[in-house]
Write a protein that holds these residues in place. Structure first.
Motif, mmCIF file in Angstrom:
data_model
loop_
_atom_site.group_PDB
_atom_site.id
_atom_site.type_symbol
_atom_site.label_atom_id
_atom_site.label_comp_id
_atom_site.label_asym_id
_atom_site.label_seq_id
_atom_site.Cartn_x
_atom_site.Cartn_y
_atom_site.Cartn_z
ATOM 1 N N ALA A 58 0.866 -1.180 0.000
ATOM 2 C CA ALA A 58 0.000 0.000 0.000
ATOM 3 C C ALA A 58 0.904 1.231 0.000
ATOM 4 C CB ALA A 58 -0.909 -0.007 1.216
ATOM 5 N N LEU A 59 0.810 2.028 -1.044
ATOM 6 C CA LEU A 59 1.723 3.154 -1.235
ATOM 7 C C LEU A 59 0.952 4.468 -1.194
ATOM 8 C CD1 LEU A 59 3.703 1.677 -4.278
ATOM 9 C CD2 LEU A 59 4.398 1.633 -1.869
ATOM 10 N N PRO A 60 1.468 5.458 -0.464
ATOM 11 C CA PRO A 60 0.788 6.763 -0.426
ATOM 12 C C PRO A 60 0.907 7.477 -1.766
ATOM 13 C CG PRO A 60 2.898 6.878 0.716
ATOM 14 C CD PRO A 60 2.678 5.434 0.374
ATOM 15 N N ALA A 61 -0.174 8.151 -2.162
ATOM 16 C CA ALA A 61 -0.196 8.931 -3.397
ATOM 17 C C ALA A 61 -1.038 10.177 -3.151
ATOM 18 C CB ALA A 61 -0.773 8.108 -4.547
ATOM 19 N N SER A 62 -0.929 11.137 -4.044
ATOM 20 C CA SER A 62 -1.662 12.392 -3.877
ATOM 21 C C SER A 62 -3.167 12.174 -3.885
ATOM 22 C CB SER A 62 -1.268 13.378 -4.984
ATOM 23 O OG SER A 62 -1.531 12.821 -6.268
ATOM 24 N N SER A 63 -3.612 11.099 -4.560
ATOM 25 C CA SER A 63 -5.034 10.812 -4.644
ATOM 26 C C SER A 63 -5.512 9.847 -3.575
ATOM 27 C CB SER A 63 -5.358 10.235 -6.028
ATOM 28 O OG SER A 63 -4.585 9.066 -6.271
ATOM 29 N N GLY A 64 -4.631 9.437 -2.670
ATOM 30 C CA GLY A 64 -4.999 8.494 -1.619
ATOM 31 C C GLY A 64 -3.963 7.400 -1.481
ATOM 32 N N THR A 65 -4.402 6.147 -1.545
ATOM 33 C CA THR A 65 -3.494 5.000 -1.432
ATOM 34 C C THR A 65 -3.531 4.211 -2.739
ATOM 35 O OG1 THR A 65 -3.908 4.836 0.940
ATOM 36 C CG2 THR A 65 -2.932 2.921 -0.129
ATOM 37 N N THR A 66 -2.358 3.871 -3.242
ATOM 38 C CA THR A 66 -2.265 3.098 -4.477
ATOM 39 C C THR A 66 -1.410 1.862 -4.216
ATOM 40 O OG1 THR A 66 -1.805 3.236 -6.851
ATOM 41 C CG2 THR A 66 -0.212 4.283 -5.368
ATOM 42 N N THR A 67 -1.194 1.074 -5.230
ATOM 43 C CA THR A 67 -0.325 -0.092 -5.111
ATOM 44 C C THR A 67 0.313 -0.396 -6.453
ATOM 45 O OG1 THR A 67 -0.172 -2.368 -4.247
ATOM 46 C CG2 THR A 67 -2.041 -1.873 -5.679
ATOM 47 N N SER A 68 1.345 -1.201 -6.417
ATOM 48 C CA SER A 68 1.967 -1.794 -7.598
ATOM 49 C C SER A 68 2.559 -3.126 -7.163
ATOM 50 C CB SER A 68 3.018 -0.859 -8.204
ATOM 51 O OG SER A 68 2.387 0.136 -9.008
ATOM 52 N N LEU A 69 3.237 -3.799 -8.061
ATOM 53 C CA LEU A 69 3.555 -5.211 -7.845
ATOM 54 C C LEU A 69 5.050 -5.471 -7.855
ATOM 55 C CD1 LEU A 69 2.495 -8.175 -7.664
ATOM 56 C CD2 LEU A 69 2.488 -8.187 -10.170
ATOM 57 N N ILE A 70 5.485 -6.303 -6.903
ATOM 58 C CA ILE A 70 6.831 -6.867 -6.909
ATOM 59 C C ILE A 70 6.688 -8.386 -6.896
ATOM 60 C CG2 ILE A 70 9.017 -7.124 -5.668
ATOM 61 C CD1 ILE A 70 8.485 -4.347 -4.461
ATOM 62 N N THR A 71 7.309 -9.048 -7.850
ATOM 63 C CA THR A 71 7.301 -10.507 -7.921
ATOM 64 C C THR A 71 8.672 -11.002 -7.507
ATOM 65 O OG1 THR A 71 5.770 -10.342 -9.784
ATOM 66 C CG2 THR A 71 6.781 -12.483 -9.381
ATOM 67 N N ALA A 72 8.728 -11.848 -6.481
ATOM 68 C CA ALA A 72 10.000 -12.246 -5.881
ATOM 69 C C ALA A 72 10.266 -13.731 -6.081
ATOM 70 C CB ALA A 72 10.006 -11.922 -4.389
ATOM 71 N N PHE A 73 11.533 -14.042 -6.389
ATOM 72 C CA PHE A 73 12.014 -15.413 -6.593
ATOM 73 C C PHE A 73 13.173 -15.617 -5.627
ATOM 74 C CE2 PHE A 73 10.366 -13.536 -10.432
ATOM 75 C CZ PHE A 73 9.459 -14.477 -10.894
ATOM 76 N N PHE A 74 13.036 -16.582 -4.701
ATOM 77 C CA PHE A 74 13.854 -16.587 -3.504
ATOM 78 C C PHE A 74 15.156 -17.382 -3.659
ATOM 79 C CE2 PHE A 74 9.571 -15.529 -2.214
ATOM 80 C CZ PHE A 74 9.807 -14.408 -1.422
ATOM 81 N N ASP A 75 16.098 -16.788 -4.404
ATOM 82 C CA ASP A 75 17.460 -17.307 -4.340
ATOM 83 C C ASP A 75 18.102 -16.915 -3.016
ATOM 84 O OD1 ASP A 75 17.532 -14.558 -5.060
ATOM 85 O OD2 ASP A 75 19.571 -14.802 -5.849
ATOM 86 N N ASP A 76 17.623 -15.818 -2.417
ATOM 87 C CA ASP A 76 18.065 -15.341 -1.110
ATOM 88 C C ASP A 76 16.831 -14.834 -0.375
ATOM 89 O OD1 ASP A 76 20.561 -14.277 0.593
ATOM 90 O OD2 ASP A 76 19.036 -12.699 0.574
ATOM 91 N N ASP A 77 16.703 -15.164 0.916
ATOM 92 C CA ASP A 77 15.500 -14.793 1.658
ATOM 93 C C ASP A 77 15.382 -13.288 1.839
ATOM 94 O OD1 ASP A 77 14.634 -17.390 1.910
ATOM 95 O OD2 ASP A 77 15.622 -17.713 3.844
#
Length: 424
Positions: A58-77
């Protein structure tokens, strides 16, 4: 089920797509499927663990709260391999990804940078508390190129500072059923991948690589073929007097000689799970070794008369003449917080008339995908070298970002004509 066998029309879309997540609608399917195009290390990490994860902060934005995506592949925790994907409310591509993330399960197909399909799974999506099911009112931002850049920077900072609670609130993508055999051996005889000097007309590949040199040399050859003519690319030139290899690649144009030396590590479970400290140390050692070989090759080639070389049993005389000489060292991976050391490494190639540059392999792939012609490649490479020499380190991935934006603009234009996602 091999996606590219049952739906060969998907391939042009995947070839054009540099990397990342691509929602696709296959045939008459009502539900979307997901193509993940990424580096082999990420695919192997997902295979090892039987899963990967989606983060939706959940990311703050001028219009309220927005989001975007991170896809993680765990070669390292702590610092896994990751794909950052900005999401927009007025973008059909983003809407396709959001639709997929709300499924209980989805078919996922994994491709590498050379468009080889390595594995596919029916995958359960287990939402452990992402903002998609929370109480927060999420409003996706409108698309703008500058917003894309800002979101990438914000996602990078957020992911580096994430908490254990953030890790717990991911959507876990857990493999349930293999859709195709996973232990593959690829034999490629296409001229697009093998048309350079020094090749044998074919290459073989596997997801796990115990002999990295063979594969990386051919990976780089295939990348170079995007920007240069086959006759301009020489792989593994050897000195005629002692048959010692002087370089991985020598690229010769009328005005330029590019001396390319790569150093790689095995792509195995043991290799990708090494500690970050060991990976960082390996990168510095590989850069130093590659630069020493480049400078040594330059001294051999810069002699009176033509340097006598042998390429797959054929004698070749190379006279650099008035060509500008550029060194290009390529290693497996680099780290964003070590730019000062990388700039100092580039300075060790200042004796070359055109200077030198250091790249990680994945950035080199993106660079040749973005600058896929002789003039564009040379202009961009010389721009990078000049920037590092005068102003200090610049990440190659930043220079290719405009190419990603170009692809997004083309995709959005197609979408405005009625296409919601690639329908194949």
């Amino acid at each position: 089920m091999r996606l590219t066998v049952l739906y060969p029309e998907v391939m042009p879309h995947i070839v054009e797509f540099a990397a990342g997540l691509m929602p696709v609608r296959l045939g008459d399917d009502e539900r979307l499927s997901l193509v993940v195009k990424t580096q082999k290390e990420a695919i192997l990490a997902a295979q090892m663990h039987g899963l990967f994860a989606f983060y939706l902060p959940a990311l703050p934005a001028s219009s309220g709260t927005t989001t975007s995506l991170i896809t993680a592949f765990f070669d390292d925790d702590d610092e896994p391999l990751a794909i950052r994907t900005p999401l927009f409310g007025d973008d059909a591509f983003s809407q396709g990804i959001i639709e997929i993330l709300k499924y209980d399960e989805v078919d996922v197909y994994f491709f590498d940078e050379h468009n080889y399909e390595w594995m596919s799974y029916r995958t359960a999506l287990e939402d452990n508390g992402s903002c998609l099911i929370g109480d927060e009112n999420i409003c996706l931002l409108g698309y703008h190129p500058e917003t894309v850049k800002s979101i990438h920077a914000v996602l990078n900072d957020w992911f580096g500072a994430r908490t254990a609670e953030d890790d717990e609130r991911t959507i876990q993508a857990v493999f349930k059923e293999a859709l195709s055999p996973g232990d593959l051996f690829v034999l490629d005889m296409t001229p697009e991948m093998n048309g350079y000097q020094g090749g044998t007309g074919f290459r073989h590949d596997t997801l796990t690589r115990t002999d990295p040199g063979y594969h990386q040399e051919r990976d780089i050859s295939a990348c170079l073929l995007r920007a240069f003519e086959p006759g301009q690319i020489i792989m593994n030139p050897r000195r005629k007097d002692n048959c010692k290899e002087i370089l991985d690649h020598l690229v010769l144009t009328d005005e330029l000689a590019i001396l390319v030396q790569a150093k790689d590590s095995p792509t195995t479970e043991a290799g990708i799970t090494r500690t970050l400290q060991r990976k960082r140390l390996a990168t510095h050692n590989q850069i130093d070794a590659a630069i020493r070989q480049i400078n040594g090759a330059a001294r051999y080639l810069d002699r009176d008369g033509a340097a006598k070389l042998v390429v797959v049993g054929q004698d070749i005389d190379v006279d650099l003449g008035d060509r500008r000489v550029i060194g290009l060292a390529i290693v497996k991976e680099m780290f964003d917080d070590e730019g000062t050391a990388y700039a100092a490494a580039c300075a060790k190639m200042a004796g070359l008339s055109g200077g030198g540059m250091v790249m990680d392999y994945n950035s080199f792939h993106a660079f040749t995908h973005r600058f896929a012609s002789h003039d564009a490649f040379v202009e961009a490479l010389e721009k990078l070298i000049a920037h590092v020499r005068i102003k200090g380190w610049i990440r190659v991935k930043d220079e290719v970002f405009d190419g990603i934006l170009d692809w997004i603009e083309r995709y959005r234009a197609n979408g405005s004509e009625g296409s919601d996602t690639p329908s194949l």
